[in-house]
Design an enzyme around this catalytic site. Structure first.
Site, PDB file in Angstrom:
ATOM      1  N   ASP A   1      -4.334 -37.744 -33.407  1.00 34.48           N
ATOM      2  CA  ASP A   1      -4.752 -39.148 -33.575  1.00 34.48           C
ATOM      3  C   ASP A   1      -3.533 -40.061 -33.559  1.00 34.48           C
ATOM      4  O   ASP A   1      -3.632 -41.240 -33.237  1.00 34.48           O
ATOM      5  CB  ASP A   1      -5.409 -39.399 -34.950  1.00 34.48           C
ATOM      6  CG  ASP A   1      -6.600 -38.519 -35.226  1.00 34.48           C
ATOM      7  OD1 ASP A   1      -7.177 -38.008 -34.260  1.00 34.48           O
ATOM      8  OD2 ASP A   1      -6.946 -38.367 -36.418  1.00 34.48           O
TER       9      ASP A   1
ATOM     10  N   ASP B   1     -24.419 -35.566 -33.343  1.00 35.01           N
ATOM     11  CA  ASP B   1     -23.511 -35.962 -34.420  1.00 35.01           C
ATOM     12  C   ASP B   1     -23.183 -37.444 -34.272  1.00 35.01           C
ATOM     13  O   ASP B   1     -22.250 -37.811 -33.580  1.00 35.01           O
ATOM     14  CB  ASP B   1     -22.242 -35.103 -34.284  1.00 35.01           C
ATOM     15  CG  ASP B   1     -21.392 -35.124 -35.528  1.00 35.01           C
ATOM     16  OD1 ASP B   1     -21.860 -35.631 -36.562  1.00 35.01           O
ATOM     17  OD2 ASP B   1     -20.256 -34.627 -35.457  1.00 35.01           O
TER      18      ASP B   1
ATOM     19  N   GLU C   1     -14.417 -26.863 -42.677  1.00 36.26           N
ATOM     20  CA  GLU C   1     -15.491 -27.851 -42.532  1.00 36.26           C
ATOM     21  C   GLU C   1     -16.589 -27.262 -41.655  1.00 36.26           C
ATOM     22  O   GLU C   1     -16.430 -27.158 -40.433  1.00 36.26           O
ATOM     23  CB  GLU C   1     -14.934 -29.144 -41.913  1.00 36.26           C
ATOM     24  CG  GLU C   1     -15.988 -30.220 -41.814  1.00 36.26           C
ATOM     25  CD  GLU C   1     -15.417 -31.547 -41.311  1.00 36.26           C
ATOM     26  OE1 GLU C   1     -14.291 -31.913 -41.699  1.00 36.26           O
ATOM     27  OE2 GLU C   1     -16.111 -32.192 -40.516  1.00 36.26           O
TER      28      GLU C   1
ATOM     29  N   GLU D   1     -19.975 -32.241 -44.652  1.00 42.07           N
ATOM     30  CA  GLU D   1     -20.260 -33.523 -44.003  1.00 42.07           C
ATOM     31  C   GLU D   1     -21.766 -33.711 -43.864  1.00 42.07           C
ATOM     32  O   GLU D   1     -22.479 -32.789 -43.454  1.00 42.07           O
ATOM     33  CB  GLU D   1     -19.566 -33.518 -42.630  1.00 42.07           C
ATOM     34  CG  GLU D   1     -19.806 -34.783 -41.841  1.00 42.07           C
ATOM     35  CD  GLU D   1     -18.897 -34.897 -40.631  1.00 42.07           C
ATOM     36  OE1 GLU D   1     -17.712 -34.515 -40.708  1.00 42.07           O
ATOM     37  OE2 GLU D   1     -19.376 -35.384 -39.606  1.00 42.07           O
TER      38      GLU D   1
ATOM     39  N   HIS E   1     -23.234 -33.098 -40.348  1.00 46.55           N
ATOM     40  CA  HIS E   1     -23.149 -31.666 -40.010  1.00 46.55           C
ATOM     41  C   HIS E   1     -24.257 -30.896 -40.720  1.00 46.55           C
ATOM     42  O   HIS E   1     -24.842 -29.961 -40.153  1.00 46.55           O
ATOM     43  CB  HIS E   1     -21.794 -31.092 -40.425  1.00 46.55           C
ATOM     44  CG  HIS E   1     -20.643 -31.610 -39.614  1.00 46.55           C
ATOM     45  ND1 HIS E   1     -19.356 -31.147 -39.760  1.00 46.55           N
ATOM     46  CD2 HIS E   1     -20.582 -32.567 -38.650  1.00 46.55           C
ATOM     47  CE1 HIS E   1     -18.556 -31.771 -38.916  1.00 46.55           C
ATOM     48  NE2 HIS E   1     -19.277 -32.646 -38.234  1.00 46.55           N
TER      49      HIS E   1
ATOM     50  N   ASP F   1     -16.956 -35.223 -46.299  1.00 46.11           N
ATOM     51  CA  ASP F   1     -16.875 -36.199 -45.213  1.00 46.11           C
ATOM     52  C   ASP F   1     -18.145 -37.032 -45.298  1.00 46.11           C
ATOM     53  O   ASP F   1     -19.265 -36.513 -45.165  1.00 46.11           O
ATOM     54  CB  ASP F   1     -16.775 -35.504 -43.847  1.00 46.11           C
ATOM     55  CG  ASP F   1     -15.318 -35.299 -43.433  1.00 46.11           C
ATOM     56  OD1 ASP F   1     -14.434 -35.528 -44.286  1.00 46.11           O
ATOM     57  OD2 ASP F   1     -15.075 -34.925 -42.275  1.00 46.11           O
TER      58      ASP F   1
ATOM     59  N   HIS G   1      -5.927 -36.381 -37.788  1.00 48.81           N
ATOM     60  CA  HIS G   1      -5.576 -35.220 -36.957  1.00 48.81           C
ATOM     61  C   HIS G   1      -4.186 -35.504 -36.387  1.00 48.81           C
ATOM     62  O   HIS G   1      -3.870 -36.671 -36.099  1.00 48.81           O
ATOM     63  CB  HIS G   1      -6.499 -35.077 -35.740  1.00 48.81           C
ATOM     64  CG  HIS G   1      -7.946 -34.911 -36.033  1.00 48.81           C
ATOM     65  ND1 HIS G   1      -8.762 -35.962 -36.328  1.00 48.81           N
ATOM     66  CD2 HIS G   1      -8.727 -33.804 -36.029  1.00 48.81           C
ATOM     67  CE1 HIS G   1      -9.987 -35.517 -36.506  1.00 48.81           C
ATOM     68  NE2 HIS G   1     -10.006 -34.211 -36.333  1.00 48.81           N
TER      69      HIS G   1
HETATM   70  C1  XUL Z   1     -16.232 -33.378 -36.064  1.00 47.96           C
HETATM   71  C2  XUL Z   1     -15.621 -33.633 -37.383  1.00 47.96           C
HETATM   72  C3  XUL Z   1     -14.138 -33.709 -37.405  1.00 47.96           C
HETATM   73  C4  XUL Z   1     -13.521 -33.123 -38.640  1.00 47.96           C
HETATM   74  C5  XUL Z   1     -12.025 -33.045 -38.597  1.00 47.96           C
HETATM   75  O1  XUL Z   1     -17.608 -33.354 -36.069  1.00 47.96           O
HETATM   76  O2  XUL Z   1     -16.308 -33.804 -38.366  1.00 47.96           O
HETATM   77  O3  XUL Z   1     -13.768 -35.032 -37.254  1.00 47.96           O
HETATM   78  O4  XUL Z   1     -13.882 -33.844 -39.779  1.00 47.96           O
HETATM   79  O5  XUL Z   1     -11.563 -32.382 -37.487  1.00 47.96           O
HETATM   80 CO    CO Z   2     -15.836 -34.316 -40.387  1.00 47.12          CO
END
Ligand code: XUL
Ligand code: CO
Length: 447
Positions: free
Chosen positions: A104, A307, A232, A268, A271, A296, A101
């Site tokens: 970051d 999470d 995402e 992900e 998620h 992810d 990001h």
């Molecule tokens: C949050 C998440 C983030 C995204 C990128 O749950 O997965 O880290 O991958 O913003």
């Molecule tokens: Co993510």
């Protein structure tokens, strides 16, 4: 030995035992599996935020992490030092990609102009390191959720100033993605959702979000940025409902706002679980829609709802994911496996950053080996084609080719006795399939 007190991680195999924690037992980067080297199937990426910024806090406890660069107390000095540590870690792990990001990388200033200047200094250093090491950017993204200004969202904020700030911030992030040759660009809707429906105009917020995405598409075209855009999905957390709830919801949004294909999905594991789906389900939904973009890699904890971003070690799940990837031929046109995962609070030593990545890489490599063996035998392919074979000819074929009507089907069914209507194939029963997959695991991993 370098900056980290760890040697380059090598493939040690499993003939001489399986307990070495600083070696790969299954990940053998150049080993060809199903026609491609493992490294090209898996395309692992390190997530900057978890690996270098995460202090290992939880809602009840402060950070426990020991990191060698904490000796730099000035935030910019530390941000620049982290780049050296990062690239050494990528090379020692043999990981070809990383993700970040904007926030970051460098501390914020008082204005966006000052913030961008801090960021550019770190990006300059990253660019040099990418050139000298050959490590590439899988994707970058913009944190439009951490700073208090995003308390009510970014492109879905009810305050137009925040929409404008978000657009300005994102513009620079796209420029950085282009400059570093990022293969994808990710949009995770951090706080794009609601916590209170009574104060929320959901339809208007979603229109704003779509408008924002269209502006990003236009700007990428304008600057000649080639990265694949990815949404995402996440069901909840931090909002009680996130607008990109799951793959199906995100696809409906893309269809409604004429963004299909322009955006694909970054899915992900944890998620998926928050949406009460399996990771495999989310990937299958995206594949069926031609929308699989990237992954992810992480997992949740069955006993904790939120999470957790654990490193992925569930072999059954990595097998299912890699089965889908093999069936697709790739993770996505430019996809990879980004470890959006952090060590547990008790894995606080610097060396644990290596151990946890090794655990994730080995688990996916093992999943790849099992899934490849299943594909080699066409185990699932045959089982599924057998299951639907009644549509290949006869009455089923008339359904699929569109010649059947309710009347022709009534005619066919009306005198059939119950005994002719109940079919059982045994081999596709849930218990049999799971047991057979267990057998594949044992066979594939003992070779
Ligand atoms: C949050 C998440 C983030 C995204 C990128 O749950 O997965 O880290 O991958 O913003
Ligand atoms: Co993510």
């Amino acid at each position: 030995m370098g900056l980290w007190d760890v040697d380059k991680i090598e493939y040690v195999g499993h003939d001489k035992g399986v307990k070495e924690e600083l070696g790969f037992h299954y990940y053998d980067a150049d080993r060809v599996v199903a026609g491609k080297p493992m490294k090209d199937w898996l395309r692992f990426a390190v997530a900057w935020w978890h690996t270098f910024d995460q202090q290992l806090v939880d809602p009840f406890g402060d950070g426990t992490a020991h990191r060698p660069y904490y000796k730099y107390s000035d935030p910019m000095d530390q941000a620049l030092a982290k780049v050296d540590y990062a690239f050494e870690l990528f090379q020692k792990l043999g990981v070809q990609y990383f993700c970040f990001h904007d926030r970051d990388l460098a501390p914020e200033g008082d204005t966006l102009r000052e913030t961008n200047a801090n960021l550019d200094k770190v990006v300059d250093k990253i660019e040099e390191n990418m050139k000298s090491t050959g490590v590439k950017l899988l994707w970058n993204t913009s944190s439009l959720f951490t700073n208090p200004r995003f308390v009510d969202g970014a492109s879905t904020s009810p305050f137009a100033d925040i929409f404008a700030y978000s657009a300005g911030q994102l513009k620079h992030s796209l420029e950085i993605g282009k400059r570093l040759g990022g293969e994808n660009y990710v949009f995770w809707g951090g706080r794009e959702g609601y916590e209170n429906l009574w104060n929320t105009d959901m339809a208007r917020e979603k229109d704003h979000m779509a408008e924002f995405f269209h502006m990003c598409v236009d700007y990428a075209k304008e600057i000649g940025m080639k990265a694949q855009f990815l949404i995402e999905p996440k069901a909840k957390e931090p909002c009680s409902l996130q607008y990109d709830f799951d793959a199906s919801t995100a696809i409906s949004f893309l269809q409604k706002y004429d963004l299909m294909g322009t955006f694909k999905l970054n899915l992900e594991g944890n998620h998926a679980n928050l949406a009460t789906h399996t990771y495999q389900h989310e990937i299958r939904i995206a594949r069926d829609a031609g929308e699989l973009g990237s992954l992810d890699a992480n997992q949740g904890d069955k006993l904790i709802g939120w999470d957790m971003d654990e490193f992925p070690t569930d072999l059954y799940e990595t097998t299912a994911v890699m089965w889908e990837v093999l069936a697709e031929g790739q993770i996505g046109p430019h996809g990879g496996l980004n470890f959006d995962a952090k060590p547990r609070r008790s894995s606080f030593e610097a060396e644990d950053l290596f151990r946890t990545h090794i655990a994730g890489m080995d688990s996916f490599a093992a999943g790849l080996l099992v899934a490849a063996k299943m594909h080699e035998d066409k185990y699932i392919e045959d089982l599924v084609s057998q299951r639907y074979s009644s549509y290949d000819s006869g009455i089923g074929k008339t359904v699929e080719d569109g010649t059947a009507t309710l009347a022709t089907l009534e005619d066919y069914a009306i005198d059939k006795p119950q005994s002719e209507l109940i079919a059982s194939t045994h081999s596709d029963h849930l218990e049999s399939v799971r047991a057979t997959i267990n057998n594949y695991m044992i066979e594939a991993l003992s070779e």
